[in-house]
Design an enzyme around this catalytic site. Sequence first.
Site, PDB file in Angstrom:
ATOM      1  N   GLY A  69       0.797  -1.223   0.000  1.00 32.37           N
ATOM      2  CA  GLY A  69       0.000   0.000   0.000  1.00 32.37           C
ATOM      3  C   GLY A  69       0.830   1.274   0.000  1.00 32.37           C
ATOM      4  O   GLY A  69       0.536   2.223  -0.730  1.00 32.37           O
ATOM      5  N   THR A  70       1.862   1.316   0.806  1.00 33.79           N
ATOM      6  CA  THR A  70       2.668   2.538   0.925  1.00 33.79           C
ATOM      7  C   THR A  70       3.327   2.872  -0.407  1.00 33.79           C
ATOM      8  O   THR A  70       3.309   4.026  -0.855  1.00 33.79           O
ATOM      9  CB  THR A  70       3.744   2.361   2.025  1.00 33.79           C
ATOM     10  N   GLY A 204      -1.874  -6.820   0.039  1.00 30.08           N
ATOM     11  CA  GLY A 204      -2.296  -8.188   0.315  1.00 30.08           C
ATOM     12  C   GLY A 204      -2.428  -8.543   1.782  1.00 30.08           C
ATOM     13  O   GLY A 204      -3.267  -9.365   2.149  1.00 30.08           O
ATOM     14  N   HIS A 205      -1.627  -7.907   2.644  1.00 29.65           N
ATOM     15  CA  HIS A 205      -1.571  -8.432   4.016  1.00 29.65           C
ATOM     16  C   HIS A 205      -2.789  -8.079   4.859  1.00 29.65           C
ATOM     17  O   HIS A 205      -2.913  -8.541   5.990  1.00 29.65           O
ATOM     18  CB  HIS A 205      -0.257  -8.041   4.707  1.00 29.65           C
ATOM     19  N   THR A 241      12.686  -7.047 -10.461  1.00 31.33           N
ATOM     20  CA  THR A 241      12.197  -8.393 -10.760  1.00 31.33           C
ATOM     21  C   THR A 241      10.855  -8.628 -10.078  1.00 31.33           C
ATOM     22  O   THR A 241      10.704  -8.352  -8.884  1.00 31.33           O
ATOM     23  CB  THR A 241      13.234  -9.445 -10.292  1.00 31.33           C
ATOM     24  N   CYS A 328       2.204   4.499  15.456  1.00 34.62           N
ATOM     25  CA  CYS A 328       3.144   4.144  16.516  1.00 34.62           C
ATOM     26  C   CYS A 328       4.492   3.941  15.847  1.00 34.62           C
ATOM     27  O   CYS A 328       4.739   2.914  15.242  1.00 34.62           O
ATOM     28  CB  CYS A 328       2.686   2.872  17.209  1.00 34.62           C
TER      29      CYS A 328
END
Length: 386
Positions: A69-70, A204-205, A241, A328
Amino acid sequence: MSIYLDYAATAPIREDVLASYLQSLRVVGNPSSIHGDGRGTRMLLEDARDSIASAVHCDRNEVIFTSGGTESDNLAIKGLYWQRNQDARRPLVVSAYTEHHGVIDPIEWLEKNEAAEVIWLPVSESGVIDLDALAEVLRARGPEIALISLMWTNNETGVITDINKVCELAAGFGVPVHSDAVAALGHVPVDFAGSGLTAMSITGHKVGSPIGSGALILSRSSKIESLIHGGGQERGLRSGTMNYAGATAFARAAVQAVSELEAFASHTSVLIAGLKAAVAEIEGSRFSVGSAHCMPQTAHFTFDGLRSDTLLYLLDEQGFAVSAGSACQAGVARPSHVLIAMGRSQAEASACLRVTIGLGTTAAEIDAFARALGPAVERARAASAV
Ligand SMILES: Cc1ncc(COP(=O)(O)O)c(C=O)c1O
């Protein structure tokens, strides 16, 4: 084993995703190589691209695999800004301070280093973006806007933004819209083609695949500048890659999460309703976003007279993994910038608790947590008073 109620931070990996991930890690071949091994991993990557495209309703050529995402947020925001402000006539970026730091920080970087001007839209005390203010900014400054970036759903509060409406407003002025849909994917329906977005970040996470794989969905007609230069992979926008094993796992998890949406909503909303009822019994507690339209699996509370870090430690001691929803960094808890943007005081923004759950969360876990929370809040208040 802790009771894990922090799915928005990262969700547990799905067993079958882990199995297939391990299997694809064992397959050798650079997807850009010409030989059969390379063609084999290229096939894995392209199958993953098809699956992501079907999960979020976009064209397969619009999927650019990234590390998460970042990176996708940075690529969309800087890439669109550099592309659209080449002649220095569109220096304006419009967003809201309730965004994730993956969006806020690249925008602030552009402000500091590239002379961008930023308009942060007002947000209601329930966390809802003021779209009338957006319409006004578009009317007043439309031709100067490089991009609008507004998240699909808020990862701290769960509040849902009407992204279709944002795109409808922006379209009248030809302004591209990027949305961070990291917290939305697998939790509410996400339809890229139907939304009118130019770019959308996903990872994905949050849906049960390993950390480190995500995508930027970028409309075919859009050209943006790349952040990373090298081998020209992924439409020349993300050299390096390709992580075919990560992409395969991400795609498998995303497809499953999307197919489970209805079951997810009914399961999590019942549990969250029970938790909200239990928290309402605790004196000096509030559901942070009032009646704003929210994702079903997120509950964000504020408690008078305590510090969230103390509450989190006490709950952790008893085996509950939850979060304050605040940034945090380097182990230092800070007041939630999201709650500050919603007009809360520093003290209130340092006294919150976010519970986020998934299909794997059980009623027994929520009951145990609800029973432990009241006494933990009392102890946190006592500790915060000294
Ligand atoms: C809304 C939102 N955007 C972006 C990110 C960053 O995603 P990643 O961890 O894949 O870089 C997160 C992760 O917490 C998030 O919740």
